[in-house]
Design a protein around this motif. Structure first.
Motif, PDB file in Angstrom:
ATOM      1  N   LEU A  36       0.811  -1.213   0.000  1.00 45.72           N
ATOM      2  CA  LEU A  36       0.000   0.000   0.000  1.00 45.72           C
ATOM      3  C   LEU A  36       0.848   1.268   0.000  1.00 45.72           C
ATOM      4  O   LEU A  36       0.412   2.308   0.471  1.00 45.72           O
ATOM      5  N   SER A  37       2.046   1.181  -0.530  1.00 46.11           N
ATOM      6  CA  SER A  37       2.903   2.363  -0.627  1.00 46.11           C
ATOM      7  C   SER A  37       2.338   3.317  -1.678  1.00 46.11           C
ATOM      8  O   SER A  37       1.620   2.899  -2.595  1.00 46.11           O
ATOM      9  N   PRO A  38       2.654   4.618  -1.579  1.00 47.20           N
ATOM     10  CA  PRO A  38       2.167   5.575  -2.576  1.00 47.20           C
ATOM     11  C   PRO A  38       2.555   5.207  -4.004  1.00 47.20           C
ATOM     12  O   PRO A  38       1.772   5.413  -4.935  1.00 47.20           O
ATOM     13  N   GLN A  39       3.752   4.655  -4.177  1.00 44.74           N
ATOM     14  CA  GLN A  39       4.207   4.282  -5.519  1.00 44.74           C
ATOM     15  C   GLN A  39       3.326   3.178  -6.113  1.00 44.74           C
ATOM     16  O   GLN A  39       2.900   3.264  -7.271  1.00 44.74           O
ATOM     17  N   ILE A  40       3.028   2.149  -5.314  1.00 47.83           N
ATOM     18  CA  ILE A  40       2.197   1.049  -5.796  1.00 47.83           C
ATOM     19  C   ILE A  40       0.783   1.533  -6.077  1.00 47.83           C
ATOM     20  O   ILE A  40       0.176   1.187  -7.102  1.00 47.83           O
ATOM     21  N   ILE A  41       0.243   2.351  -5.171  1.00 49.28           N
ATOM     22  CA  ILE A  41      -1.113   2.880  -5.362  1.00 49.28           C
ATOM     23  C   ILE A  41      -1.183   3.708  -6.646  1.00 49.28           C
ATOM     24  O   ILE A  41      -2.161   3.630  -7.411  1.00 49.28           O
ATOM     25  N   LEU A  42      -0.138   4.500  -6.921  1.00 50.29           N
ATOM     26  CA  LEU A  42      -0.110   5.317  -8.140  1.00 50.29           C
ATOM     27  C   LEU A  42      -0.070   4.433  -9.384  1.00 50.29           C
ATOM     28  O   LEU A  42      -0.789   4.675 -10.357  1.00 50.29           O
ATOM     29  N   ILE A  43       0.765   3.389  -9.351  1.00 51.79           N
ATOM     30  CA  ILE A  43       0.881   2.487 -10.496  1.00 51.79           C
ATOM     31  C   ILE A  43      -0.454   1.798 -10.768  1.00 51.79           C
ATOM     32  O   ILE A  43      -0.905   1.695 -11.912  1.00 51.79           O
ATOM     33  N   VAL A  44      -1.096   1.310  -9.704  1.00 48.99           N
ATOM     34  CA  VAL A  44      -2.391   0.646  -9.847  1.00 48.99           C
ATOM     35  C   VAL A  44      -3.433   1.624 -10.396  1.00 48.99           C
ATOM     36  O   VAL A  44      -4.212   1.282 -11.301  1.00 48.99           O
ATOM     37  N   GLY A  52      -2.717   2.267 -14.099  1.00 46.61           N
ATOM     38  CA  GLY A  52      -3.012   1.075 -14.891  1.00 46.61           C
ATOM     39  C   GLY A  52      -4.496   0.862 -15.086  1.00 46.61           C
ATOM     40  O   GLY A  52      -4.965   0.581 -16.197  1.00 46.61           O
ATOM     41  N   PHE A  53      -5.277   1.029 -14.017  1.00 46.12           N
ATOM     42  CA  PHE A  53      -6.709   0.795 -14.125  1.00 46.12           C
ATOM     43  C   PHE A  53      -7.433   1.961 -14.777  1.00 46.12           C
ATOM     44  O   PHE A  53      -8.483   1.769 -15.403  1.00 46.12           O
ATOM     45  N   LEU A  54      -6.902   3.166 -14.645  1.00 40.50           N
ATOM     46  CA  LEU A  54      -7.487   4.291 -15.373  1.00 40.50           C
ATOM     47  C   LEU A  54      -7.347   4.077 -16.875  1.00 40.50           C
ATOM     48  O   LEU A  54      -8.310   4.243 -17.635  1.00 40.50           O
ATOM     49  N   LEU A  55      -6.139   3.676 -17.307  1.00 45.36           N
ATOM     50  CA  LEU A  55      -5.917   3.394 -18.727  1.00 45.36           C
ATOM     51  C   LEU A  55      -6.763   2.206 -19.191  1.00 45.36           C
ATOM     52  O   LEU A  55      -7.309   2.212 -20.293  1.00 45.36           O
ATOM     53  N   GLY A  56      -6.863   1.192 -18.323  1.00 51.23           N
ATOM     54  CA  GLY A  56      -7.700   0.051 -18.659  1.00 51.23           C
ATOM     55  C   GLY A  56      -9.160   0.435 -18.796  1.00 51.23           C
ATOM     56  O   GLY A  56      -9.864  -0.048 -19.690  1.00 51.23           O
ATOM     57  N   VAL A 103      -2.985  -5.271 -16.718  1.00 52.19           N
ATOM     58  CA  VAL A 103      -2.167  -6.411 -16.295  1.00 52.19           C
ATOM     59  C   VAL A 103      -0.709  -6.286 -16.739  1.00 52.19           C
ATOM     60  O   VAL A 103       0.201  -6.443 -15.918  1.00 52.19           O
ATOM     61  N   PRO A 104      -0.411  -6.016 -18.024  1.00 52.21           N
ATOM     62  CA  PRO A 104       1.002  -5.854 -18.397  1.00 52.21           C
ATOM     63  C   PRO A 104       1.695  -4.713 -17.652  1.00 52.21           C
ATOM     64  O   PRO A 104       2.874  -4.825 -17.309  1.00 52.21           O
ATOM     65  N   LEU A 105       0.981  -3.610 -17.411  1.00 46.55           N
ATOM     66  CA  LEU A 105       1.584  -2.482 -16.712  1.00 46.55           C
ATOM     67  C   LEU A 105       1.931  -2.862 -15.276  1.00 46.55           C
ATOM     68  O   LEU A 105       3.044  -2.593 -14.799  1.00 46.55           O
ATOM     69  N   LEU A 106       1.019  -3.512 -14.576  1.00 49.21           N
ATOM     70  CA  LEU A 106       1.280  -3.924 -13.204  1.00 49.21           C
ATOM     71  C   LEU A 106       2.342  -5.019 -13.150  1.00 49.21           C
ATOM     72  O   LEU A 106       3.169  -5.057 -12.240  1.00 49.21           O
ATOM     73  N   ALA A 107       2.306  -5.920 -14.120  1.00 49.91           N
ATOM     74  CA  ALA A 107       3.312  -6.990 -14.156  1.00 49.91           C
ATOM     75  C   ALA A 107       4.701  -6.426 -14.409  1.00 49.91           C
ATOM     76  O   ALA A 107       5.690  -6.884 -13.823  1.00 49.91           O
ATOM     77  N   ALA A 108       4.789  -5.428 -15.280  1.00 50.49           N
ATOM     78  CA  ALA A 108       6.090  -4.815 -15.563  1.00 50.49           C
ATOM     79  C   ALA A 108       6.605  -4.030 -14.369  1.00 50.49           C
ATOM     80  O   ALA A 108       7.810  -3.957 -14.124  1.00 50.49           O
ATOM     81  N   ALA A 109       5.691  -3.424 -13.599  1.00 49.89           N
ATOM     82  CA  ALA A 109       6.100  -2.606 -12.459  1.00 49.89           C
ATOM     83  C   ALA A 109       6.380  -3.446 -11.218  1.00 49.89           C
ATOM     84  O   ALA A 109       7.280  -3.119 -10.435  1.00 49.89           O
ATOM     85  N   VAL A 110       5.624  -4.532 -11.005  1.00 52.46           N
ATOM     86  CA  VAL A 110       5.775  -5.354  -9.807  1.00 52.46           C
ATOM     87  C   VAL A 110       6.082  -6.793 -10.227  1.00 52.46           C
ATOM     88  O   VAL A 110       7.226  -7.177 -10.354  1.00 52.46           O
ATOM     89  N   ASP A 111       5.042  -7.610 -10.422  1.00 57.17           N
ATOM     90  CA  ASP A 111       5.213  -8.944 -10.988  1.00 57.17           C
ATOM     91  C   ASP A 111       3.860  -9.466 -11.437  1.00 57.17           C
ATOM     92  O   ASP A 111       2.820  -8.843 -11.194  1.00 57.17           O
ATOM     93  N   VAL A 112       3.863 -10.618 -12.110  1.00 58.18           N
ATOM     94  CA  VAL A 112       2.644 -11.138 -12.718  1.00 58.18           C
ATOM     95  C   VAL A 112       1.626 -11.552 -11.661  1.00 58.18           C
ATOM     96  O   VAL A 112       0.433 -11.285 -11.798  1.00 58.18           O
ATOM     97  N   ARG A 113       2.069 -12.209 -10.600  1.00 55.17           N
ATOM     98  CA  ARG A 113       1.136 -12.636  -9.564  1.00 55.17           C
ATOM     99  C   ARG A 113       0.400 -11.444  -8.961  1.00 55.17           C
ATOM    100  O   ARG A 113      -0.812 -11.482  -8.745  1.00 55.17           O
TER     101      ARG A 113
END
Length: 253
Positions: free
Chosen positions: A6-14, A17-21, A37-47
């Motif tokens: 729940l860090s600001p960086q992860i929240i921003l990425i999510v 990603g979902f806004l674009l989706g 999914v590709p954006l989040l996977a590239a930033a964090v991981d697939v799971r």
């Protein structure tokens, strides 16, 4: 709650990603996973990407299934297509739990590139209803595995339904019913395996907000931008994301 998740960086990425989706879904009626999914996977991981997308994938599709239920394909088709997809979701979730992260990244990249290739090739032939109904279990099963293991099933599910040349009002509830069926099976399995814990569930639920916010933006853009131009922009973004996933899988960075 985990400060990393729940860090600001992860929240921003999510959120991005979902806004674009949501923009893509609003413009085309489908395709939110192809961006998020590709954006989040590239930033964090697939799971992480698959788990966080689980709730936003279920809720809107349940609504669309109900709202357009009268124009969906007949029940025999749905039973084969959705039923096989639900079986595939069990297999895919198990694969997600045991596969190596770099292999999953490469899998997502390959699926994205396959999707891009299929979109560019644009096959013009039409699949008749009778053979499509008879064989619906096969693409349903494969798409279910692909969606829950790698977060993406568009190269299989969307291409199969597009080959039938369905109109929008028939296509929307049919594909929504498919994704809703996968979510009904996938979410309890993710919880039981410990992947969808409290922080990720909160993040997944919160991701509904930017997804829903992006949909009217996409609808507005879809009315003002040439579909061909918009399609090419999306494909370029997806290509960059796929290349990023391949780079991460190879280098680990």
């Amino acid at each position: 709650m985990s400060p990393e998740i729940l860090s600001p960086q992860i929240i921003l990425i999510v959120s991005v990603g979902f806004l674009l989706g949501g923009i893509l879904k609003g413009a085309t009626g489908f395709g939110a996973p192809m961006i998020a999914v590709p954006l989040l996977a590239a930033a964090v991981d697939v799971r992480f990407a698959v788990v966080v997308f689980s709730l936003p994938n279920l809720v809107p599709n349940l609504w669309q299934t109900w709202a357009f239920r009268k124009t969906a394909l007949p029940r025999p088709f749905l039973l084969r297509f959705v039923g096989a997809g639900m079986v595939g979701s069990v297999v895919g979730t198990i694969v997600l739990s045991v596969a190596r992260t770099d292999i999953l990244m490469l899998g997502v990249a390959v699926v994205v590139l396959l999707y891009i290739g299929l979109r560019l090739s644009r096959p013009h032939w039409q699949l008749a209803y009778d053979p499509a109904c008879r064989w619906a279990w096969l693409p349903g099963l494969l798409a279910g595995i692909s969606q829950t293991a790698a977060g993406l099933s568009a190269p299989i599910s969307i291409t199969f339904l597009n080959a039938m040349k369905l109109d929008r009002l028939t296509f929307m509830p049919t594909i929504s019913c498919f994704f809703a069926g996968l979510g009904v099976v996938q979410i309890p399995m993710l919880v039981g395996m410990g992947f969808l814990d409290g922080p990720k569930a909160l993040l997944s639920a919160g991701a509904l907000l930017p997804l829903v916010a992006g949909m009217p933006i996409g609808a507005w853009l879809g009315r003002r931008i040439s579909p061909k131009v918009f399609d090419r922009i999306i494909l370029c973004v997806l290509t960059l994301l796929a290349l990023r996933l391949i780079w991460r899988a190879i280098t680990g960075s």
